[in-house]
Design an enzyme around this catalytic site. Structure first.
Site, PDB file in Angstrom:
ATOM      1  CE  LYS A 100      -1.824   3.044   1.985  1.00 48.54           C
ATOM      2  NZ  LYS A 100      -1.593   4.471   1.607  1.00 48.54           N
ATOM      3  CD  GLU A 151      12.801   0.220   8.756  1.00 50.74           C
ATOM      4  OE1 GLU A 151      12.724   0.978   7.782  1.00 50.74           O
ATOM      5  OE2 GLU A 151      13.471  -0.815   8.769  1.00 50.74           O
ATOM      6  CB  CYS A 197      13.093   8.650   9.163  1.00 51.75           C
ATOM      7  SG  CYS A 197      14.187   7.520   8.279  1.00 51.75           S
ATOM      8  CD  GLU A 238       9.823  12.471  12.520  1.00 55.08           C
ATOM      9  OE1 GLU A 238       8.653  12.048  12.562  1.00 55.08           O
ATOM     10  OE2 GLU A 238      10.747  11.858  11.970  1.00 55.08           O
TER      11      GLU A 238
HETATM   12  P1  NAD Z   1       2.179   8.383   7.836  1.00 50.50           P
HETATM   13  O1  NAD Z   1       2.260   7.557   9.069  1.00 50.50           O
HETATM   14  O2  NAD Z   1       1.226   9.508   7.812  1.00 50.50           O
HETATM   15  O3  NAD Z   1       1.818   7.473   6.562  1.00 50.50           O
HETATM   16  C1  NAD Z   1       2.591   6.347   6.219  1.00 50.50           C
HETATM   17  C2  NAD Z   1       1.696   5.352   5.494  1.00 50.50           C
HETATM   18  O4  NAD Z   1       0.693   4.876   6.382  1.00 50.50           O
HETATM   19  C3  NAD Z   1       0.972   5.921   4.270  1.00 50.50           C
HETATM   20  O5  NAD Z   1       0.991   4.958   3.242  1.00 50.50           O
HETATM   21  C4  NAD Z   1      -0.456   6.101   4.790  1.00 50.50           C
HETATM   22  O6  NAD Z   1      -1.427   6.025   3.783  1.00 50.50           O
HETATM   23  C5  NAD Z   1      -0.582   4.936   5.733  1.00 50.50           C
HETATM   24  N1  NAD Z   1      -1.622   5.072   6.747  1.00 50.50           N
HETATM   25  C6  NAD Z   1      -2.109   6.220   7.298  1.00 50.50           C
HETATM   26  N2  NAD Z   1      -3.078   5.922   8.209  1.00 50.50           N
HETATM   27  C7  NAD Z   1      -3.185   4.572   8.231  1.00 50.50           C
HETATM   28  C8  NAD Z   1      -3.998   3.667   8.972  1.00 50.50           C
HETATM   29  N3  NAD Z   1      -4.886   4.080   9.874  1.00 50.50           N
HETATM   30  N4  NAD Z   1      -3.826   2.346   8.764  1.00 50.50           N
HETATM   31  C9  NAD Z   1      -2.921   1.897   7.866  1.00 50.50           C
HETATM   32  N5  NAD Z   1      -2.137   2.707   7.123  1.00 50.50           N
HETATM   33  C10 NAD Z   1      -2.260   4.033   7.310  1.00 50.50           C
HETATM   34  O7  NAD Z   1       3.671   8.863   7.574  1.00 50.50           O
HETATM   35  P2  NAD Z   1       4.187   9.863   6.449  1.00 50.50           P
HETATM   36  O8  NAD Z   1       3.752  11.241   6.780  1.00 50.50           O
HETATM   37  O9  NAD Z   1       3.874   9.289   5.118  1.00 50.50           O
HETATM   38  O10 NAD Z   1       5.772   9.747   6.630  1.00 50.50           O
HETATM   39  C11 NAD Z   1       6.513  10.514   7.518  1.00 50.50           C
HETATM   40  C12 NAD Z   1       6.891   9.708   8.730  1.00 50.50           C
HETATM   41  O11 NAD Z   1       7.583   8.521   8.342  1.00 50.50           O
HETATM   42  C13 NAD Z   1       7.852  10.456   9.624  1.00 50.50           C
HETATM   43  O12 NAD Z   1       7.490  10.275  10.970  1.00 50.50           O
HETATM   44  C14 NAD Z   1       9.189   9.778   9.354  1.00 50.50           C
HETATM   45  O13 NAD Z   1      10.125   9.898  10.372  1.00 50.50           O
HETATM   46  C15 NAD Z   1       8.765   8.383   9.121  1.00 50.50           C
HETATM   47  N6  NAD Z   1       9.796   7.652   8.367  1.00 50.50           N
HETATM   48  C16 NAD Z   1      10.545   6.707   9.010  1.00 50.50           C
HETATM   49  C17 NAD Z   1      11.552   6.033   8.337  1.00 50.50           C
HETATM   50  C18 NAD Z   1      12.409   5.004   9.021  1.00 50.50           C
HETATM   51  O14 NAD Z   1      13.018   4.196   8.327  1.00 50.50           O
HETATM   52  N7  NAD Z   1      12.493   4.989  10.343  1.00 50.50           N
HETATM   53  C19 NAD Z   1      11.787   6.327   7.005  1.00 50.50           C
HETATM   54  C20 NAD Z   1      11.027   7.312   6.387  1.00 50.50           C
HETATM   55  C21 NAD Z   1      10.019   7.960   7.076  1.00 50.50           C
END
Ligand code: NAD
Length: 488
Positions: free
Chosen positions: A181, A256, A289, A387
């Site tokens: 997804k 992650e 991240c 963050e």
């Molecule tokens: P997000 O959590 O808003 O979304 C991530 C994914 O989750 C998207 O595909 C979204 O559609 C999905 N999602 C949202 N609500 C959901 C639900 N209720 N159930 C299932 N899936 C759902 O994150 P974002 O804004 O896309 O990304 C930024 C975040 O990601 C930051 O916190 C960043 O630090 C983190 N990040 C972490 C790493 C790592 O490797 N540690 C790498 C990149 C980004």
């Protein structure tokens, strides 16, 4: 409505990829480029029905994919890697237009690494995966790695293809099947990946893509009883929702998540190197991240470090990420832009001072936010603990090692930490003391795919990379063979 779109010269299908074919949905969602806030595509909006179909396809494809040898799977995945390499320019152009990250980073680093995510894990599964086994009281213990089943992969927008393939590569190499997804803010490269894996010979149902929002497609995938593993990269609140949804099915999770990583600069540091590493933190407009958001600098060199960092930051070129000269691009969405501006405004209202930046780039307009350096913060301030995920860093000073480590560890996160020092003994001491999944000493963003990656505390659950990936994507089995009871 068109089933495909031409985005910066690259033709991309806007439908799901389920059971080896394209599937449309009645609804569409709007995909807007951060570069100019223009809609670039209207993408199929999946929901529970598409998730059910994709999980069913992945379940049906699992026995045959599991039965294939690691060498058979490996040859398909290496072919996929070759095709990804051949399409670096297309993948780079598409990702850049979709999420606004720098074209030059994609060309030189990110997309070649995407291909490596298939090649390296296929090689590992074929040649290195295994355990020598044990023996106890004459009994032989044979330890094997059985594919776990269907893996759900849910990914964020900041490096969508890189972060998806870092999970999909080992999952497919292990013999699992996958339902991806992608993020609704940058969904396009996932669709191209489906084409490329298909062309490479990945059988129908082994890899599936369901497009859609988190609420409509991510939530039913997380709650689905037909999945055996769930690999999520994204924010902490979403991780909580996913964990709750997956809990009744006892699905193992690999998370992650976010970070609030420090960069520590000691008095004996190579200051030029320290400033270089600090400037790197504005890469991808700080939407990384692992980014070190908090500069912790020994008080004796803080003045010089700060002056040099401010000068270098002011010289960064902000603009269109397709221009090779651009260093800092736009933020992903209007909502994210407002969120970052809110953090900066509250920090300034609380007494922080902006040494450079501190607001939107009004010359560029749109979603361009000036690289910002804040100082005069107080311990416990929101800007030091939450963050931000944007082009904002803070500078604090410390007076000795204990103070440095205490400040560095003073967050609920534990993803990464960077330290700059000319003293090897100090590097050993401090790297032990830091609470982080990855510690970089006099460097940043370097990691072999076989090394563990993951975060402590609110930065995640588990580790992936090399053997750690296979520990997650496999059911590890111990078969104990008695020395007695055999015929003859
Ligand atoms: P997000 O959590 O808003 O979304 C991530 C994914 O989750 C998207 O595909 C979204 O559609 C999905 N999602 C949202 N609500 C959901 C639900 N209720 N159930 C299932 N899936 C759902 O994150 P974002 O804004 O896309 O990304 C930024 C975040 O990601 C930051 O916190 C960043 O630090 C983190 N990040 C972490 C790493 C790592 O490797 N540690 C790498 C990149 C980004």
């Amino acid at each position: 409505m068109d089933d495909s779109a031409l985005v910066d010269g690259v033709r991309v299908d806007l439908r799901h990829w389920i059971d080896g074919r394209r599937v449309a949905s009645a609804g569409r969602f709007s995909d807007v480029s951060p570069i100019d806030e223009q809609e670039i595509a209207r993408v199929a909006a999946g929901g529970a029905a598409e998730v059910d179909a994709a999980v069913a396809a992945a379940r049906a494809a699992f026995p045959a994919w599991k039965a294939a040898s690691p060498a058979e799977r490996g040859s398909i995945l290496r072919r996929a890697a070759d095709r990804l390499d051949a399409r670096v320019e297309d993948l780079a152009a598409l990702e850049t237009r979709d999420n606004g990250s720098l074209l030059r980073s994609h060309r030189r680093g990110v997309m070649p690494r995407v291909a490596l995510n298939f090649r390296a894990f296929a090689d590992y599964a074929e040649k290195r995966l295994g355990h020598p086994g044990l023996s106890v009281r004459g009994h032989r213990e044979r330890i094997t790695y059985d594919p776990a089943g269907v893996v759900a992969v849910i990914t964020p927008w900041n490096a969508p293809l890189m972060l998806a393939t870092w999970r999909i590569g080992p999952a497919l190499a292990a013999g699992d099947t996958v339902v991806l997804k992608p993020p609704e803010w940058a969904p396009l490269t996932a669709s191209l990946l489906a084409d490329i894996l298909h062309e490479a010979g990945v059988p129908a149902g082994v890899f599936n893509v369901v497009q859609g929002t988190g609420a409509d497609a991510g939530a039913p995938l997380s709650a689905h009883p037909g999945i055996n593993r769930l690999a999520f990269t994204g924010s902490v609140p979403t991780a909580g929702a996913i964990a709750r949804a997956a809990a009744p099915n006892i699905v193992p999770l690999s998370f992650e998540l976010g970070g609030k990583s420090p960069l520590l600069v000691f008095a004996d540091a190579d200051l030029g190197l320290a400033v270089d590493l600090a400037v790197d933190q504005f890469d991808n407009a700080g939407q990384v991240c692992l980014k070190a958001a908090r500069m912790l600098v020994h008080e004796s060199i803080a003045g010089e470090f700060t002056d040099r960092l401010v000068e270098r930051t002011r010289a960064l070129c902000q603009g269109d990420p397709r221009d090779e000269r651009t260093d800092v691009s736009a933020l992903i969405t209007r909502a994210h832009f407002e969120r970052i501006d809110g953090f900066v405004r509250r920090a300034l209202a609380d007494g922080a001072r902006a040494l450079t930046g501190g607001g939107p780039n009004t010359e560029k307009g749109g979603l361009y936010y000036r690289p910002t350096i804040l100082t005069d913060t107080k311990p416990g301030d929101e800007i030091l603990t939450e963050e931000v995920f944007g082009p904002v860093v803070t500078i604090e000073t410390f007076d000795d090692e204990d103070d440095a480590v205490a400040r560095a560890n003073d967050t609920p996160f534990g993803l990464a930490a960077t330290l700059v020092t000319g003293d090897r003994a100090r590097a050993e001491r401090i790297s032990h003391a830091l609470d982080a999944g990855t510690v970089w000493v006099n460097c940043f963003f370097v990691r072999d795919l076989e090394a563990p990656f993951g975060g402590n505390g609110r930065s995640g659950i588990g580790r992936e990379g090399g053997p750690w990936s296979f520990d997650f994507y496999c059911d590890v089995k111990n078969s104990v063979f008695s020395p007695t009871g055999w015929e003859g």
